[in-house]
Structures are given as C-alpha cells and as structure tokens.
Motif scaffolding. Structure first.
Motif, mmCIF file in Angstrom:
data_model
loop_
_atom_site.group_PDB
_atom_site.id
_atom_site.type_symbol
_atom_site.label_atom_id
_atom_site.label_comp_id
_atom_site.label_asym_id
_atom_site.label_seq_id
_atom_site.Cartn_x
_atom_site.Cartn_y
_atom_site.Cartn_z
ATOM 1 N N ILE A 212 -5.240 0.758 -4.404
ATOM 2 C CA ILE A 212 -4.734 -0.412 -3.605
ATOM 3 C C ILE A 212 -4.737 -1.598 -4.522
ATOM 4 C CG2 ILE A 212 -4.960 -2.020 -1.634
ATOM 5 C CD1 ILE A 212 -5.979 0.463 0.034
ATOM 6 N N ARG A 213 -5.759 -1.685 -5.183
ATOM 7 C CA ARG A 213 -5.796 -2.867 -6.054
ATOM 8 C C ARG A 213 -4.797 -3.031 -7.164
ATOM 9 N NH1 ARG A 213 -11.571 -2.745 -5.939
ATOM 10 N NH2 ARG A 213 -11.559 -1.755 -8.062
ATOM 11 N N PHE B 83 0.730 -1.115 0.039
ATOM 12 C CA PHE B 83 0.188 -0.051 0.090
ATOM 13 C C PHE B 83 0.840 1.304 -0.034
ATOM 14 C CE2 PHE B 83 -1.973 3.274 2.562
ATOM 15 C CZ PHE B 83 -2.823 3.899 1.403
ATOM 16 N N ASN C 215 -9.790 7.240 -5.997
ATOM 17 C CA ASN C 215 -10.328 6.338 -5.468
ATOM 18 C C ASN C 215 -9.266 5.459 -4.828
ATOM 19 O OD1 ASN C 215 -11.421 4.005 -4.770
ATOM 20 N ND2 ASN C 215 -13.071 4.064 -6.278
ATOM 21 N N LEU C 216 -9.284 5.394 -3.528
ATOM 22 C CA LEU C 216 -8.160 4.734 -2.624
ATOM 23 C C LEU C 216 -8.200 3.297 -2.966
ATOM 24 C CD1 LEU C 216 -7.638 6.177 0.689
ATOM 25 C CD2 LEU C 216 -6.044 5.839 -1.172
ATOM 26 N N GLU C 217 -9.375 2.723 -2.896
ATOM 27 C CA GLU C 217 -9.579 1.224 -3.299
ATOM 28 C C GLU C 217 -8.996 0.736 -4.461
ATOM 29 O OE1 GLU C 217 -13.414 -0.249 -2.163
ATOM 30 O OE2 GLU C 217 -13.163 0.629 -0.537
ATOM 31 N N LYS C 218 -9.202 1.348 -5.265
ATOM 32 C CA LYS C 218 -8.707 0.993 -6.924
ATOM 33 C C LYS C 218 -7.397 1.161 -6.882
ATOM 34 C CE LYS C 218 -9.671 2.931 -11.238
ATOM 35 N NZ LYS C 218 -10.620 4.045 -11.622
ATOM 36 N N ARG D 28 -2.156 9.022 -1.903
ATOM 37 C CA ARG D 28 -3.109 9.245 -0.824
ATOM 38 C C ARG D 28 -3.732 10.648 -0.894
ATOM 39 N NH1 ARG D 28 -3.391 9.687 4.907
ATOM 40 N NH2 ARG D 28 -1.874 11.382 4.357
#
Ligand code: ATP
Ligand code: MG
Lengths: 246, 486
Positions: free
Chosen positions: B37-38, B20, B32-35, B27
């Motif tokens: 991280i993926r 991460f 979009n944080l989730e994207k 950050r």
C-alpha cells in the motif's frame, strides 16, 4: 479413497501466520465443512489448495501434488469474485470452457438455465447484482465436471431457489463419488449438509469429525452453533454483550 | 448538510481505496500488504509530481515568453493533456464502488460531489501546482494580465473535465455492450472513439510543433485578431499577453460561463457514468464458441481491450504513431513503433492480474503465444498503415527492414512476457515503475540490438541488411526455442 489430502499446511502473509500446520483429508463421496470465526484461516487454506497463495507443506488432489495438472480436477468458487468484469457471462464461460478444453457446451447452457440467468448473460458482469455474479461464479466452477468442488462461502448472495439448487448439486456430486470442501458461517447448513467438519481457529484445526463426534468432544447437547461457539471459546459473554448494546 | 471540506474528506477514503486497488491484484500473493500500500501511494505520488513538474515548466515558459501564440498553445495543451491523463484513469475509476454512499444520509447532489472530488483527487497535485505556478509567474511577469491568465487556465481545466466525462459517457454507454445489430453500431462508435484519441494525439503533436514555430504564427493570429479574439483559447491568450480588444473581453465572459456550465454538467453526470448506468435486459440465444486455449486468450484480450479506454488507447497508439511517422523515414518510424510495442507487451501481461488465470490450467507457453500474436499483429497493422501512406506519397516501403523487425518484435514480446510471468510481475503501468524498468530495458535491448548492429555496419560503409536480418533471425530462433522448452 482420498480426493484431497492436506498435510502440515502453513500459509504466511509477511509475518502473519494465517494457516498453522493444518492437516485433513476429504474422501470420495464426502462433503467436508470448514468452519471457523472470521479471520480463522479458512479462505487461506482454500487459496493454497487452488494455487492462489504460496504455502509450505503437502497438498495432493487424487494423489497428485497441486499444480497445473490438478487445476482441471478442481472447481472453485472464491469468497470474493474472480470474474473478468468487462466481459459478459457468456463470454466469460466461453473463455473458461475453452481454456479448460471443454468440448461439450450443453452443460454450460443447462447450468445457465438451472440458475435462471438467461436474461443476464449478455451484459457486462460488472453491471450484475451480487447474487447474479455469485451464480456466474458458481457456474464457471461447475462447467468442467471436476471431481473436487471447493466452495468458499458459496451461498453468499444466492436467492432461496439457487441455494437449494446448489445444495442439491453438492449432494448429487458426492453421490456420484465426487468430493466437496466448503466453508460457511451458516451452522444450519453445515449441520444439514456436511458429513464431516473441521473447526479452525487462529490458523489451527481445533476439532475434527462428524457432527456427533464434535458434540461429544465439546460435551454440549444442542445445535452445531452451540458446539461451534463452545469449541472456539466464543460462548461466554454473548448475553452480556447483547444486554449492553440493547 | 456537509460542508465542502467534509465532502472532500469523504472523497479521500474512496481515493485511498482507488490507490489500493491499483495494486489489488497482488493481494493474493504472499507479500507484505502494508508495504504494498505504501509503495502504491508512493508511485501514485511520483506520477502526480512528474505531471505537475511537466505542466509547471510549460506554465513558466509560457508566462515568461508572453507571446499570444504561446498562451493559445498552453491553454489548449492543458485542456487536452489533462483530458488525456484523466481518460487514462477512467477505467480504474469505473470499477470503484460508490454504492455505500447511497446508504448514508446524503443527497444525490452530495453523492455527485463526492464522486467528482474523488475523480479530481487523481490529479489534485498537478492541477493545483500548475495553477499556482502559472499565477505566480504571471504576477511576476505582468500583474495586470494575471487575472485573465488565471481565468483562462481554470476554464481550460474545467473543459478538460467536461470532455472526459462526455467521452467516458459515450464510451461506457455506446461502446462497451450490445449484440447483434448493435455490434455494428458499436464498431461505428468505436471508430469515433479511436478518432477522438487520435485527434488528441495529433493535437498534442501539432501543438508541440506550433510551440517551436510560435513566432511565425503570431503574425497570422494578429492579422486575424478580430474573429479569433472571440474564440477560446484565443480570447484568454490575447488578454494574457496584454492585447486588449473588446471582443476578447466579451469572449472571456462567454467562455467562462460555458466552462462553468460544462463543469456543472460533468459533476452531475459523473455519477451516472461511473456508478449507475442502466442496462437493457434482453433474452438472448445461448451461443458459445469453444476455441483452443491460445485463441481463447486472444479473444478475451481483444474484448477486454475494446472495453477499456486506457487499454484501447495503448493498443491504438503504435498505429496512430505510424500515421504520424509516415511523414518521415522508415527507420525512425520503426524505431519509435517498436519501442511502443515493448510497453504494449508489458501491459498485455498486466491483463492477467485478475487472478482467474491462476486457477485455470494455463501453460506459460499458451499465455505468451497468445499475447505475442497480439503484439505482432499490432506491429503488422502499424507497419501496414505506414506502407499504405508511403504508397500514396510515392515512397517505397522497406519490406526487408520491416520483416527483420517483425522477427525481433516477436522475440522481444516472448522474452518480456516470459520474464513478466516468471518474475510474477503483476502490475500495470501506473503502479510499478521498477517493474516497468525491469521489463522495458530488456525489451528495448532486444528490439534495438539488430538495428544498432545494422547502423554500425552502415557507418562502416558495409552492407547492413544481411547483418540486420541475421541478428533478428537469431533472436527469433532464440525466443522460439525458449517458448518451446517451457
Ligand atoms: N492478503 C493478505 N495479506 C495479509 N494478511 C492476510 C491476507 N489475506 C488474509 N490475511 C490474514 O490471514 C488471516 C486468515 O484470513 P482468511 O481470509 O484465511 O480467514 P477466513 O477464515 O477465510 O475468514 P472469513 O470468515 O472472514 O472469510 C487473517 O488474519 C487475515 O487478516
Ligand atoms: Mg474467508
């Protein structure tokens, strides 16, 4: 005179609206407190002002829209360190002072001595304790004598002496017609320092004014903590929770 | 007491945090944080699979050729390649915070194991894959030899980890700090450090060359088998290719024990290196040197680079490359060196990911100028080194081509950095393959266009120096104009 004007500020992260049409102003000679529970949008508001996140709405510092020209008008202490960890504090101050075009380094030295970090200025920031890092962060925000100080939970990790110094510096700063915007979770500090307070919850300002005005608004007799909990709707159930846990 | 499985699971949390943080800098952006991280996970996985594939191809090739020299090279390559990739990861790793482990009911030994496992996770897929592929290939090829072959591979892997911890320890304890007379010592260590990197590189090049000429060397190895068969990696190579000598058996035993010890040492030292290094507290004179913003950026970058193994390596690469390439022609050398500089320019921009730059009044021009100066300096040092070697060999350096390329390297750096800044590409080499392609292609086009034009003129039998210079000069002027309108 208004040092900071925020109008209709919106900050989004993807689909999350972190700051939802927030407006307020901070005047010359004023310490303005931003209070709110975790995740309320305090840091997001602050990050928009200092240029760390994109936003919609209007933000002006001393009448100028925020941008490269306003960066020397602001001294910012972030809630999470934004330091160059492999540099030493001295090298870091040197970098910041040079980029800000500071001619006189005496101020930097005075601040280093005031916060008592002389012994640590020559080792990598990464190896410093949390409180010492916070002092480095605070010093780097003060070296260019900015009219507007923006401090996001600045007392985090500071020892008693340094908190006192910082608090007095904030008061001195506004006496010299500067302005301070700061966020904190410590109600006693907000009560003793702030001229005006905005309570922010779920991205919206739900109350704003002097401490007296807030007490009136919440119709609460008591400490700022009681007022705060009442305003943010967090008052109920505290006792039951504590009972249940113990 | 937690089992190894539990420790492995705990290390997984730190590993995820590590991945991460490789995109941590973004950050503060509106993304979009989730994207993110993926995509960080995905590109980490891709990098791992790429390395796994590369090593597996080597493993299969080696197993099926089954020549003594091939095994020698394979084991040595594994040790050095893995060490090389591990070292690249140490900088991110060194900033990982393992403090929370000390608050949990874990013994010091367990903490060390968790830290080591987290470190291992960075290369779990390549190491596991190559081990399995190599073992299977060996069983198919010659079941009897598969046991020593497997041990040889495990020993090589252990040595690589030992080497990385040893070098990082040296780096973090001796190179990254100190003032006054200590800085002299630092420079000395710095040379040693650079040398270590250089030897890796020289080693890898030499190995590649050996691979191609393995057969010729086999006879040499065989005729000296008495002594060699005791040494790592020869003893393993002999047994893997069915050459059984008593010395080799003895060698395998000794080197296996040494590998085990080195792995144990690395596990016990890894926490010291990465989590709780102790620093001397000393009073110093408060001295600050204020410079112009451009110089301040330049100084800051040089400092950051000199304290990060990965960055340090990246910057030294073109210079080392020029040492190696000085055996060939000027044009090949320049083609390769300038290609590396595109990556250097891109990575220098990655240094601004720290966010602090965003709250300072920094003009794009300042940032681009500072970093371009650095890129051009690296280019000039590389070319200078090459010219010195040319001079020793009695070859004449081609100053005209070098000068032209300096101009296009300048242009490349300016334009790549402007794109990076304007596109807000704030990623590093390990986290953003697409961004890399976005910046690297324009970069290549800029450095290679004048060379390509010159090449065409040369084939046509025309004078190619004037077109080369003209094209580079136009690029240079274009970049300069662009820089000044910003
Ligand atoms: N980079 C980000 N990506 C996605 N969501 C974010 C990001 N940063 C903050 N948020 C979300 O925005 C909202 C406001 O966060 P913010 O950090 O402004 O709160 P805060 O009032 O400063 O809280 P705290 O008191 O905990 O510091 C939260 O819901 C948070 O989860
Ligand atoms: Mg916050």
């Amino acid at each position: 005179m208004s040092v900071l004007t925020v109008e209709d500020l919106v900050v989004r992260y993807g689909n999350t609206v972190a700051v939802d049409h927030v407006s307020f102003r901070v005047d010359e000679g004023e310490i303005f407190g931003l209070l709110g529970p975790n995740g309320a949008g305090k840091s997001s508001t602050i990050k928009a002002i200092v240029g760390l996140v994109d936003f919609e709405g209007k933000i002006e510092v001393l009448g100028k829209p925020v941008g490269i020209e306003t960066k020397n008008l602001i001294g910012y202490v972030p809630e999470e360190f934004m330091l160059l960890e492999s540099l030493t504090p001295l090298e870091f101050f040197e970098f910041v002072a040079s980029v800000r075009r500071i001619g006189n380094v005496e101020k930097v030295k005075t601040l280093i001595r005031a916060f008592g970090i002389e012994r640590f200025v020559n080792r990598p920031i990464a190896t410093l304790s949390m409180g010492t890092k916070q002092k480095v962060s605070v010093i780097s925000a003060l070296i260019h004598d900015p009219p507007l100080l923006i401090l996001d939970e600045p007392l985090n990790g500071l020892d008693a002496r340094s908190s006192r110094i910082l608090k007095e510096l904030m008061q001195r700063h506004v006496e010299k017609s500067g302005a301070v915007l700061f966020s904190t979770h410590i109600m006693e500090i907000a009560e003793s320092l702030c001229d005006r307070i905005a309570v922010i919850n779920k991205g919206r300002i739900i109350a704003e004014g002097t401490i007296e005005e807030l007490k009136e608004l919440a119709s609460v007799e008591g400490s700022l903590e009681d007022v705060f909990l009442k305003l943010t709707g967090q008052y109920e159930g505290i006792k039951e929770i504590v009972d249940a846990i113990s | 007491m937690p089992s190894l499985k539990e420790l492995w699971k705990i290390s997984g949390y730190f590993y995820r945090d590590l991945v991460f943080r490789s995109v941590y800098e973004v950050r503060t952006h509106k993304k979009n944080l989730e994207k993110l991280i993926r995509s960080a996970k995905r590109s980490m996985l891709l990098n791992k699979m790429f390395l796994a594939l590369m090593l597996s191809v080597m493993a299969i090739y080696t197993a099926f050729r089954s020549n003594v020299m091939d095994f020698v090279i394979f084991y040595a390559m594994i040790t050095f390649l893995l060490a090389f990739f591990f070292l690249q990861a140490t900088t991110t790793f060194a900033t990982q915070n393992f403090d929370i482990l000390y608050t949990l009911p874990l013994s010091g030994d367990e903490v060390s194991k968790i830290v080591s496992l987290t470190f291992f996770r960075i290369f779990d897929i390549p190491i596991t894959t190559v081990t399995i592929v190599f073992l299977v290939a060996m069983i198919v090829r010659s079941p009897v030899s598969s046991a020593p072959a497997l041990i040889g591979l495990l020993v090589s892997e252990s040595f690589s980890i030992g080497l990385v911890v040893y070098l990082s320890r040296l780096f973090y304890s001796k190179i990254t700090t100190g003032s006054g007379w200590k800085s002299v010592v630092r420079i000395l260590y710095y040379v040693v450090w650079a040398f270590a990197f250089f030897s890796f590189y020289a080693f890898a090049s030499a190995m590649g060359w050996l691979y191609r000429n393995a057969e010729a060397y086999s006879s040499f190895v065989m005729s000296n088998s008495k002594i060699l068969s005791f040494l790592y990696p020869f003893c393993f190579a002999f047994l893997s290719s069915n050459v059984r000598t008593p010395n080799a058996f003895f060698g395998v035993a000794v080197w296996s024990v040494l590998a085990y010890l080195s792995l144990r040492w690395a596990t016990s030292k890894i926490t010291e290196v990465f989590t709780k290094f102790e620093w001397d507290v000393e009073e110093v004179e408060l001295k600050l040197e204020i410079s112009s913003p451009t110089v301040a950026f330049l100084k800051k970058d040089v400092r950051l680079i000199s304290r990060s193994p990965a960055l340090c390596f990246l910057v030294l690469l073109p210079i080392m490359e020029s040492l190696i390439l000085s055996h060939g022609s000027v044009s090949t050398a320049i083609v390769v060196i300038s290609a590396f500089l595109v990556v250097v320019a891109f990575s220098l921009h990655g240094l601004e990911k720290e966010g602090i730059t965003k709250i300072l009044p920094v003009k794009t021009k300042t940032l681009v100028t500072a970093k371009t100066l650095l890129v051009v300096t690296i280019y000039l040092i590389s070319v200078g080194v090459m010219n010195v070697i040319f001079a020793f060999k009695g070859k004449t350096p081609d100053f005209f081509i070098e000068l032209s390329t300096t101009l296009s390297v300048f242009a490349m750096s300016v334009i790549v950095l402007i794109i990076a800044e304007k596109m807000n590409v704030r990623r590093d080499l390990y986290s953003g393959l697409s961004a890399l392609v976005f910046l690297i292609i324009p970069g290549f086009v800029i450095v290679y266009l004048p060379l390509a034009i010159a090449f065409i003129f040369k084939i046509l039998g025309e004078d190619y120096l004037i077109p080369l210079f003209t094209a580079s000069f136009i690029e240079f002027l274009l970049a300069l104009t662009l820089l000044n309108v910003l």
